[in-house]
Write an enzyme that holds these catalytic residues in place. Structure first.
Site, PDB file in Angstrom:
ATOM      1  N   HIS A  18      -9.048 -37.958  25.979  1.00 24.37           N
ATOM      2  CA  HIS A  18     -10.150 -38.503  26.779  1.00 24.37           C
ATOM      3  C   HIS A  18      -9.590 -39.486  27.786  1.00 24.37           C
ATOM      4  CE1 HIS A  18      -9.605 -40.800  23.058  1.00 24.37           C
ATOM      5  NE2 HIS A  18      -9.918 -41.891  23.757  1.00 24.37           N
ATOM      6  N   VAL A  73      -9.212 -41.981  18.676  1.00 20.71           N
ATOM      7  CA  VAL A  73      -9.862 -40.681  18.486  1.00 20.71           C
ATOM      8  C   VAL A  73      -8.885 -39.583  18.922  1.00 20.71           C
ATOM      9  CG1 VAL A  73     -11.800 -39.209  19.134  1.00 20.71           C
ATOM     10  CG2 VAL A  73     -12.151 -41.671  18.863  1.00 20.71           C
ATOM     11  N   ASP A 107     -19.259 -44.804  26.635  1.00 17.50           N
ATOM     12  CA  ASP A 107     -18.554 -45.316  25.454  1.00 17.50           C
ATOM     13  C   ASP A 107     -19.508 -46.131  24.588  1.00 17.50           C
ATOM     14  OD1 ASP A 107     -15.262 -45.761  24.824  1.00 17.50           O
ATOM     15  OD2 ASP A 107     -16.695 -47.022  23.758  1.00 17.50           O
ATOM     16  N   GLN A 125      -4.451 -45.180  20.629  1.00 18.43           N
ATOM     17  CA  GLN A 125      -5.435 -44.088  20.563  1.00 18.43           C
ATOM     18  C   GLN A 125      -6.084 -44.034  19.192  1.00 18.43           C
ATOM     19  OE1 GLN A 125      -3.832 -40.172  21.349  1.00 18.43           O
ATOM     20  NE2 GLN A 125      -5.857 -39.200  21.294  1.00 18.43           N
TER      21      GLN A 125
HETATM   22  P1  5GP Z   1      -9.169 -44.455  22.101  1.00 21.01           P
HETATM   23  O1  5GP Z   1      -8.880 -45.739  21.371  1.00 21.01           O
HETATM   24  O2  5GP Z   1      -8.991 -43.262  21.210  1.00 21.01           O
HETATM   25  O3  5GP Z   1      -8.454 -44.325  23.409  1.00 21.01           O
HETATM   26  O4  5GP Z   1     -10.693 -44.551  22.523  1.00 21.01           O
HETATM   27  C1  5GP Z   1     -11.728 -44.038  21.749  1.00 21.01           C
HETATM   28  C2  5GP Z   1     -13.018 -44.531  22.371  1.00 21.01           C
HETATM   29  O5  5GP Z   1     -14.071 -43.798  21.826  1.00 21.01           O
HETATM   30  C3  5GP Z   1     -13.301 -46.011  22.103  1.00 21.01           C
HETATM   31  O6  5GP Z   1     -13.484 -46.687  23.335  1.00 21.01           O
HETATM   32  C4  5GP Z   1     -14.572 -45.975  21.260  1.00 21.01           C
HETATM   33  O7  5GP Z   1     -15.453 -47.043  21.555  1.00 21.01           O
HETATM   34  C5  5GP Z   1     -15.172 -44.632  21.624  1.00 21.01           C
HETATM   35  N1  5GP Z   1     -15.952 -44.034  20.566  1.00 21.01           N
HETATM   36  C6  5GP Z   1     -15.592 -43.907  19.259  1.00 21.01           C
HETATM   37  N2  5GP Z   1     -16.560 -43.298  18.565  1.00 21.01           N
HETATM   38  C7  5GP Z   1     -17.557 -43.030  19.441  1.00 21.01           C
HETATM   39  C8  5GP Z   1     -18.834 -42.399  19.317  1.00 21.01           C
HETATM   40  O8  5GP Z   1     -19.260 -41.985  18.240  1.00 21.01           O
HETATM   41  N3  5GP Z   1     -19.579 -42.296  20.450  1.00 21.01           N
HETATM   42  C9  5GP Z   1     -19.140 -42.754  21.660  1.00 21.01           C
HETATM   43  N4  5GP Z   1     -19.951 -42.605  22.710  1.00 21.01           N
HETATM   44  N5  5GP Z   1     -17.944 -43.343  21.820  1.00 21.01           N
HETATM   45  C10 5GP Z   1     -17.169 -43.484  20.713  1.00 21.01           C
END
Ligand code: 5GP
Length: 115
Positions: A101, A97, A31, A95
């Site tokens: 995941h 992205v 992450d 969420q």
């Molecule tokens: P969500 O909030 O959708 O459950 O989690 C998305 C996760 O993706 C977050 O923990 C964020 O830090 C991670 N993330 C977002 N953009 C990127 C990226 O460009 N690269 C990586 N490695 N992680 C990302």
């Protein structure tokens, strides 16, 4: 067709990402904004928006993602002390992205309940 997610772009090498593991069905990414000493994301190659839109045809894939999460926790040395797998789903789930995941977090005592 909706735009490729940031995770698909990383899988396809369009933007950089630290990939810890990959197979035919998924990748495991560090992450970019870790919330614990170890914070990995297990991501299917199939661009499922989230667990909220997965279907019965994804059953085997969803199981595979959890098995990979378990293996990666062992590989990264957080399995013995314990860790957490989290799937955020939709707006109230936090969420950000829109590509399914599993967060795998460990390396410190995690709190409950989540905020
Ligand atoms: P969500 O909030 O959708 O459950 O989690 C998305 C996760 O993706 C977050 O923990 C964020 O830090 C991670 N993330 C977002 N953009 C990127 C990226 O460009 N690269 C990586 N490695 N992680 C990302």
């Amino acid at each position: 067709m909706s735009e490729a997610s940031i995770f698909t772009k990383i899988m396809e090498g369009e933007i950089p990402g630290e990939i810890l593991f990959q197979d035919d069905d998924c990748i495991v990414l560090k992450d970019i904004s870790p919330q614990a000493p170890t914070h990995m994301l297990v991501i299917p190659r199939k661009p499922i928006v989230g667990v909220q839109t997965a279907s019965s045809e994804d059953e085997q894939l969803l199981g595979h993602l959890l098995v990979v999460a378990q293996r990666m926790a062992a590989q990264e040395g957080i399995a013995n002390d314990g860790y957490r797998c989290v799937i955020n789903a939709g707006v109230n789930g936090g969420q950000q992205v829109p590509h399914l995941h599993i967060h795998v977090l460990g390396g410190r005592q995690l709190q409950w309940p989540p905020g």
